[in-house]
Scaffold this motif. Structure first.
Motif, short mmCIF file in Angstrom:
data_model
loop_
_atom_site.label_atom_id
_atom_site.label_comp_id
_atom_site.label_asym_id
_atom_site.label_seq_id
_atom_site.Cartn_x
_atom_site.Cartn_y
_atom_site.Cartn_z
N PHE A 11 3.69 12.81 -5.91
CA PHE A 11 2.91 12.41 -5.91
C PHE A 11 2.74 13.62 -4.33
O PHE A 11 2.06 12.98 -3.23
CB PHE A 11 1.90 11.60 -5.80
N ASN A 12 3.85 13.46 -4.19
CA ASN A 12 4.46 13.87 -3.03
C ASN A 12 4.25 13.04 -1.42
O ASN A 12 3.23 13.53 -0.17
CB ASN A 12 3.90 15.58 -2.44
N ILE A 13 3.80 12.25 -1.96
CA ILE A 13 3.98 11.18 -0.63
C ILE A 13 4.95 10.63 0.40
O ILE A 13 6.05 10.41 -0.51
CB ILE A 13 2.66 10.30 -0.71
N ARG A 14 5.47 9.62 0.96
CA ARG A 14 6.48 8.74 1.10
C ARG A 14 6.75 7.47 0.88
O ARG A 14 5.29 6.74 0.30
CB ARG A 14 6.67 8.67 2.76
N LEU A 15 7.63 7.39 0.09
CA LEU A 15 8.13 6.34 0.22
C LEU A 15 7.49 4.66 0.66
O LEU A 15 7.17 3.79 -0.66
CB LEU A 15 9.62 5.73 -0.39
N SER A 16 7.45 4.80 1.66
CA SER A 16 7.17 4.17 1.91
C SER A 16 5.07 3.55 2.20
O SER A 16 4.76 2.62 2.22
CB SER A 16 7.51 3.71 3.73
N ASP A 17 4.96 4.50 2.68
CA ASP A 17 3.62 3.89 2.16
C ASP A 17 2.68 3.63 0.68
O ASP A 17 2.32 3.06 -0.06
CB ASP A 17 2.96 5.65 2.35
N MET A 18 3.94 4.20 -0.61
CA MET A 18 3.48 3.64 -1.88
C MET A 18 4.35 2.25 -2.03
O MET A 18 3.03 1.12 -2.87
CB MET A 18 4.13 4.90 -3.14
N ILE A 19 5.02 2.12 -1.14
CA ILE A 19 5.32 0.27 -0.96
C ILE A 19 4.40 -0.31 -0.49
O ILE A 19 3.91 -1.24 -0.43
CB ILE A 19 6.62 0.62 -1.08
N PRO A 26 1.22 -1.47 2.00
CA PRO A 26 0.02 -2.05 1.73
C PRO A 26 -1.12 -1.12 1.67
O PRO A 26 -2.30 -1.84 1.76
CB PRO A 26 0.24 -3.10 3.08
N LYS A 27 -0.99 -0.20 2.38
CA LYS A 27 -2.21 0.95 2.47
C LYS A 27 -2.78 0.93 1.38
O LYS A 27 -2.42 1.00 -0.10
CB LYS A 27 -1.87 2.31 2.94
N ARG A 28 -3.74 0.78 0.76
CA ARG A 28 -5.43 0.85 -0.12
C ARG A 28 -5.66 1.73 -0.46
O ARG A 28 -6.61 2.04 -1.56
CB ARG A 28 -5.65 -0.43 -0.33
N LEU A 29 -5.31 3.41 0.56
CA LEU A 29 -5.63 4.16 -0.01
C LEU A 29 -5.36 5.23 -1.43
O LEU A 29 -4.46 4.61 -2.05
CB LEU A 29 -5.54 5.68 0.58
N ARG A 52 -2.15 4.79 -6.30
CA ARG A 52 -2.86 5.63 -7.86
C ARG A 52 -1.44 5.50 -8.11
O ARG A 52 -0.70 5.14 -9.24
CB ARG A 52 -3.74 7.00 -8.08
N PRO A 53 -0.61 6.09 -7.31
CA PRO A 53 0.94 6.70 -7.73
C PRO A 53 1.47 4.79 -7.69
O PRO A 53 2.67 5.05 -8.69
CB PRO A 53 1.02 7.50 -6.15
N ARG A 54 1.20 4.03 -6.79
CA ARG A 54 1.81 2.87 -7.29
C ARG A 54 1.23 2.38 -8.47
O ARG A 54 2.86 1.70 -8.99
CB ARG A 54 1.51 1.88 -5.79
N GLN A 55 0.62 2.60 -9.25
CA GLN A 55 0.15 1.71 -10.13
C GLN A 55 0.96 2.23 -11.01
O GLN A 55 1.45 2.35 -12.53
CB GLN A 55 -1.44 1.90 -10.47
N ILE A 56 1.16 4.21 -11.53
CA ILE A 56 1.90 4.48 -12.07
C ILE A 56 3.65 4.32 -12.33
O ILE A 56 3.84 4.19 -13.15
CB ILE A 56 1.87 6.07 -11.81
N ARG A 73 9.41 -5.77 -5.68
CA ARG A 73 9.81 -4.31 -5.58
C ARG A 73 8.71 -3.81 -4.49
O ARG A 73 9.56 -2.40 -3.86
CB ARG A 73 10.31 -4.23 -6.07
N PHE A 74 7.54 -3.89 -5.15
CA PHE A 74 6.09 -3.28 -4.66
C PHE A 74 6.07 -3.85 -3.12
O PHE A 74 4.67 -4.71 -3.02
CB PHE A 74 5.58 -2.95 -5.16
N GLY A 75 6.80 -4.70 -1.75
CA GLY A 75 5.71 -4.88 -0.95
C GLY A 75 6.20 -6.11 -1.18
O GLY A 75 4.82 -6.81 -0.18
N GLY A 76 6.72 -6.96 -1.98
CA GLY A 76 6.30 -8.78 -2.31
C GLY A 76 4.80 -8.69 -2.98
O GLY A 76 4.15 -10.01 -2.57
#
Length: 454
Positions: free
Chosen positions: A374-382, A384-387, A392-396, A415-418
């Protein structure tokens, strides 16, 4: 130690080690001095001495002491007199042989029969092996040497031996007048030791240095065997100087073969070194489709349901031999029970193969693949951001972790930010719903699942 005492010791060793071991490893030894508790024995080569030391030293030492000779250790030393004396005899024999009329040249000399199934026609080509296949095809034409040696390497079941057999058989058809010698490195060593034992080194050199093409399989076998490596090195140089083709295979690159002399490594790298990569999904499927035709001739009338070959290509990734063996077992089993080869029969018949080929996919690997997809940073996916572009990539990723790993929901949440396990559960359910209604989500899951399993 006198010859008489050594003769008594040898007779007792004969009864202990047996006729074959005695003839090969005890009889060539000559007695030496015994000083300071060290008994010296003269041997024809360093390799010979190392082998006897590892396998018979305790037994020999016991018999020496039983003869009344006080010794606590053996020392194996080269016997220059024996080595020098053997050369003129062998040289005369060789000169006589050369003087005689030369016999008709053999087409292909092998120490083991070539497998007719291992031909270029039966070799399925894909991206992981296309360079190796092209290079093998080129040398099989038997034309002027363009790269020497051709060094093929890769893991078990990736096609090295198949290509070696295919080259030898193609040369046999195209250039029957060429003298092609094909053997394993183990057989090379065996012939070398036999030549040393029988004092026929000149015959050995003549055999290996008069060929047009030398093919040696599994060359990693000679690593650590100093005398064999030295003779292989000299044979290699002699053939290269004569512009004769050399083809080598191994399970790893020359620089990765432990205990292989640096000069041998250097020589092996001076030509074309080609890696046969692990198979990808497309190549595995192509191989299965090719083998399916063969199996259907053996078992006419058996039907393979849609999706079975694709399932096997996805799940069995270890090597081609396991893949082919699984298909053979499936057909044999289906023939015996009189059933169609469908997914249920496949999973029942191959439960052990499928289990052993399960690759352990990690949460971290899934997170990395999803963020790249999805061409996003790993830190953003893991984080707290809810954009929506991150949620959606986080849920996938959570859904894939639940499907492809054995981790519990609380472990995945950590593993997903606690995150709490209920958050993971919600994400998994949401993706399950979207998978049915959103074609793009379904396609993303398919692509990611395939990438992670290969």
């Amino acid at each position: 130690m006198t010859q008489e005492k050594w003769g008594e010791i040898r007779q007792r060793l004969l009864k202990t080690v047996g006729q074959n071991n005695y003839k090969t490893w005890i009889e060539p030894i000559a007695p030496g001095n015994v000083e300071g508790g060290i008994a010296t024995l003269h041997v024809p080569t360093n390799f010979f001495g190392n082998y006897v030391s590892q396998n018979f030293s305790d037994l020999i030492l016991h018999e020496i002491n039983a003869e009344g000779i006080v010794a606590s250790r053996l020392n194996f030393a080269l016997d220059p007199k024996g080595a020098v004396a053997a050369e003129p005899v062998a040289a005369k024999a060789t000169q006589k042989a050369v003087a005689k009329e030369q016999p008709a040249r053999q087409e292909v000399t092998t120490t083991a029969p070539l497998d007719p199934r291992f031909s270029f026609d039966n070799f399925v080509v894909g991206k992981p092996n296309e360079l190796a296949h092209a290079a093998a095809r080129r040398v099989a034409e038997g034309g002027p040497v363009t790269f020497n040696p051709l060094f093929l390497y890769g893991g078990v079941g990736l096609g090295k031996t198949h290509l070696m057999h295919a080259i030898a058989q193609e040369l046999k058809q195209r250039k029957p007048e060429m003298n092609v010698l094909y053997l394993s490195a183990e057989q090379f060593m065996y012939r070398f030791v036999q030549a040393l034992r029988d004092r026929k080194m000149m015959d050995f050199k003549e055999l290996f240095r008069s060929v047009d093409v030398l093919m040696v399989d599994d060359v990693q076998f000679i690593a650590g065997k100093d005398s064999t490596q030295e003779e292989f090195f000299h044979t290699f140089n002699a053939l290269v100087d004569q512009h004769k083709q050399i083809i080598i295979s191994a399970d790893r690159a020359p620089t990765d073969i432990k205990d292989l002399e640096e000069r041998v490594q250097s020589r092996l790298q001076c030509g074309l070194v080609v890696d046969l990569h692990p198979t990808d999904y497309e190549l595995r499927l192509g191989i299965l489709q090719s083998k399916l035709e063969v199996q259907q001739k053996t078992y006419p009338g058996l039907v393979v349901a849609d999706g079975v070959l694709e399932f096997l290509a996805h799940r069995i990734t270890a090597n081609v031999r396991v893949l082919e063996g699984a298909l053979t077992r499936l057909f044999a089993f289906a023939s015996l029970v009189g059933r169609e080869i469908d997914m249920d029969l496949t999973q029942d018949c191959l439960v052990d193969v499928l289990r052993s080929n399960e690759r352990k996919i990690t949460v971290e690997e899934i997170q990395r693949k999803v963020s790249e997809h999805f061409n996003i940073r790993l830190s953003d996916m893991i984080g707290p951001k809810r954009l929506r572009s991150y949620a959606r990539p986080r849920q996938i990723a959570m859904y894939l972790c639940k499907q492809l790993t054995t981790r519990s929901l609380p472990e995945i949440g950590r593993r997903f930010g606690g995150r709490d396990h209920t958050t993971v559960m919600h994400g998994v359910r949401r993706i399950e719903e979207l998978k049915q209604s959103d074609g793009q989500i379904a396609e993303d899951l398919e692509l990611l699942g395939r990438a992670l399993k290969n």
